[in-house]
Design an enzyme around this catalytic site. Structure first.
Site, short mmCIF file in Angstrom:
data_model
loop_
_atom_site.label_atom_id
_atom_site.label_comp_id
_atom_site.label_asym_id
_atom_site.label_seq_id
_atom_site.Cartn_x
_atom_site.Cartn_y
_atom_site.Cartn_z
N ALA A 1 0.81 -1.22 0.00
CA ALA A 1 0.00 0.00 0.00
C ALA A 1 0.85 1.28 0.00
O ALA A 1 0.34 2.35 0.32
CB ALA A 1 -0.93 -0.02 1.20
N ASN B 1 2.61 -4.05 7.55
CA ASN B 1 3.56 -4.77 6.69
C ASN B 1 4.36 -3.80 5.83
O ASN B 1 5.50 -4.07 5.48
CB ASN B 1 2.81 -5.74 5.78
CG ASN B 1 2.39 -6.98 6.52
OD1 ASN B 1 3.21 -7.82 6.87
ND2 ASN B 1 1.10 -7.10 6.79
N HIS C 1 -0.36 6.50 3.96
CA HIS C 1 1.06 6.25 4.23
C HIS C 1 1.90 7.34 3.58
O HIS C 1 1.80 7.56 2.37
CB HIS C 1 1.48 4.90 3.66
CG HIS C 1 0.74 3.73 4.21
ND1 HIS C 1 0.78 3.38 5.54
CD2 HIS C 1 -0.07 2.84 3.61
CE1 HIS C 1 0.04 2.31 5.73
NE2 HIS C 1 -0.50 1.96 4.59
N1 LIG Z 1 2.42 -6.33 2.11
C1 LIG Z 1 1.38 -5.52 2.32
O1 LIG Z 1 1.41 -4.33 2.01
C2 LIG Z 1 0.13 -6.07 2.93
C3 LIG Z 1 -1.06 -5.35 2.85
C4 LIG Z 1 -2.21 -5.90 3.40
C5 LIG Z 1 -2.15 -7.13 4.03
N2 LIG Z 1 -0.98 -7.79 4.13
C6 LIG Z 1 -0.89 -9.10 4.81
O2 LIG Z 1 -1.28 -10.11 3.89
C7 LIG Z 1 -1.88 -11.19 4.63
C8 LIG Z 1 -3.25 -11.51 4.00
O3 LIG Z 1 -4.11 -10.38 4.10
P1 LIG Z 1 -5.68 -10.51 3.83
O4 LIG Z 1 -6.25 -9.16 3.81
O5 LIG Z 1 -5.90 -11.41 2.66
O6 LIG Z 1 -6.14 -11.27 5.16
P2 LIG Z 1 -7.48 -12.10 5.40
O7 LIG Z 1 -7.67 -12.15 6.88
O8 LIG Z 1 -8.59 -11.60 4.55
O9 LIG Z 1 -7.11 -13.57 4.88
C9 LIG Z 1 -6.11 -14.37 5.47
C10 LIG Z 1 -6.38 -15.82 5.11
O10 LIG Z 1 -5.28 -16.60 5.56
C11 LIG Z 1 -5.73 -17.67 6.38
N3 LIG Z 1 -4.73 -17.92 7.41
C12 LIG Z 1 -4.51 -17.22 8.56
N4 LIG Z 1 -3.51 -17.77 9.26
C13 LIG Z 1 -3.09 -18.85 8.55
C14 LIG Z 1 -2.08 -19.84 8.77
N5 LIG Z 1 -1.34 -19.83 9.88
N6 LIG Z 1 -1.91 -20.79 7.83
C15 LIG Z 1 -2.69 -20.82 6.70
N7 LIG Z 1 -3.67 -19.92 6.46
C16 LIG Z 1 -3.86 -18.94 7.36
C17 LIG Z 1 -7.07 -17.22 6.95
O11 LIG Z 1 -7.88 -18.34 7.28
C18 LIG Z 1 -7.63 -16.40 5.80
O12 LIG Z 1 -8.36 -17.20 4.89
C19 LIG Z 1 -1.98 -10.75 6.09
O13 LIG Z 1 -0.90 -11.29 6.83
C20 LIG Z 1 -1.83 -9.23 5.99
O14 LIG Z 1 -1.27 -8.68 7.17
C21 LIG Z 1 0.14 -7.29 3.57
#
Ligand SMILES: NC(=O)c1ccc[n+]([C@@H]2O[C@H](COP(=O)([O-])OP(=O)(O)OC[C@H]3O[C@@H](n4cnc5c(N)ncnc54)[C@H](O)[C@@H]3O)[C@@H](O)[C@H]2O)c1
Length: 268
Positions: A121, A189, A219
C-alpha cells in the site's frame, strides 16, 4: 507457470481470480492452502482451474510460484521452505520476514530462487531502490489509520488504549520498523517492506497515528540522501472484505505477478 496460494482470504482470493481470468494461458492456480479448509475449498470451487486443496508442504512441492497471503506468523517459515525447495515465492505478510531476513535472502541466492515482496500500500520504492546507490541518511514512514483499523494490535492491547475514545489525531507509536511490526503485526507490513527495500528495519523510523477524521489508510514516506529528497503520500481505500488491508495492496501484488510474466520491465 503453476501457482500455489497459501491464505485464501481477501488478497489470496483476489489474486487467484486475477490469475484465473486475466492470466489465462500464462499462469494457472493449481494448489490452495488455508488454516481454515472451508476458505480454500470455497475459493477452489470458484476457479476455472479447480486447484487442489491441501497442506503447505504438498503445495510447495507441486508449484513453480508460491504466494503467501496468510499471516506473519507463518510467512517466514513458508518463504524458507519454498526457497529451500528451489521455488520462487511472493510474500505478502512481509513483517514475518524481519527476524531472519538476512539468512533467508542468502538461502534464496544459494538455491537460485526468487523472493518477491510487492510494494503493497505504499509508493516510492522505485526511487528508494535507486537512492540506495548513493548515501541514504533517513527513511521514515508516517501511517495514519482510522482508529478501528488498529483494533486488536498487540501494542494497543498492551498499552490499554481505548480506540473508541480517540476524538482527534493521536500519535500511538514512534520507533523503528522492528518494534512497529511487533506492536502492529497485522497493520503495518508496509513498514517491513520499506525497511527491507531501504536501510534495514533497525534504521527505518515509523510513526503510527490514529485519526478519527479519516476513512482511508494514509502512508507518507520520506527518504533523504545524496540524491536529494523523496516524499510520497498514498491515500488508500480499505478493501471492503478486510478494512486492515488496503485495496492498493491487492493491486500491487497483481502488478508484481504481471511483472514476473512480462518480458519488459518499466520503472526501477
Ligand atoms: N504487504 C502488504 O502491504 C500487505 C497489505 C495488506 C495485508 N498484508 C498481509 O497479507 C496477509 C493476508 O491479508 P488478507 O487481507 O488477505 O487477510 P485475510 O484475513 O482476509 O485472509 C487471510 C487468510 O489466511 C488464512 N490464514 C490465517 N492464518 C493462517 C495460517 N497460519 N496458515 C494458513 N492460512 C492462514 C485465513 O484463514 C484467511 O483465509 C496478512 O498477513 C496481511 O497482514 C500485507
Amino acid at each position: 507457470m503453476k501457482v500455489g496460494i497459501i491464505g485464501c482470504g481477501t488478497i489470496g482470493s483476489k489474486l487467484a481470480e486475477h490469475i484465473d481470468k486475466d492470466l489465462r494461458g500464462r499462469a494457472r492456480v493449481t494448489a490452495l492452502s488455508d488454516i481454515d479448509g472451508k476458505n480454500a475449498k470455497k475459493l477452489s470451487a470458484k476457479l476455472r482451474s479447480r486447484p487442489k486443496v491441501g497442506p503447505v508442504e504438498r503445495l510447495i512441492r507441486s508449484v513453480d510460484l508460491v504466494i503467501e497471503a496468510a499471516s506473519p506468523k507463518i510467512s517466514g517459515d513458508v518463504a524458507r521452505k519454498a526457497v529451500n525447495a528451489g521455488k520462487d515465492v511472493m510474500v505478502m505478510s512481509t513483517g514475518g520476514l524481519l527476524k531472519s531476513y538476512r539468512s533467508l535472502f542468502e538461502l534464496a541466492k544459494k538455491r537460485k530462487a526468487h523472493i518477491y515482496l510487492p510494494s503493497g500500500a505504499i509508493c516510492g520504492l522505485d526511487g528508494l531502490k535507486g537512492a540506495k546507490f548513493s548515501g541514504i541518511s533517513k527513511v521514515t514512514l508516517t501511517t495514519r489509520k482510522p482508529p478501528e483499523g488498529l483494533k486488536g494490535a498487540p501494542y494497543v492491547i498492551r498499552h490499554n488504549i481505548n480506540l473508541g475514545k480517540i476524538k482527534s489525531e493521536k500519535v500511538l507509536f514512534e520507533g523503528d520498523a522492528f518494534r512497529a511490526m511487533e506492536g502492529f503485526p497485522a497493520n503495518i507490513n508496509v513498514a517491513a517492506t520499506l525497511s527491507l527495500c531501504g536501510i534495514g528495519p533497525g534504521k527505518t523510523r515509523v510513526k503510527i497515528i490514529a485519526s478519527p477524521s479519516i476513512k482511508r489508510n494514509i502512508h507518507e514516506i520520506e527518504v533523504e540522501g545524496s540524491f536529494g529528497k523523496l516524499v510520497t503520500r498514498t491515500e488508500n481505500i480499505p478493501s471492503p472484505d478486510n478494512p486492515k488491508t488496503s485495496y492498493m495492496a491487492i493491486l500491487s501484488a497483481m502488478a508484481t505477478l504481471d511483472g514476473i510474466l512480462e518480458s519488459v520491465t518499466i520503472g526501477t
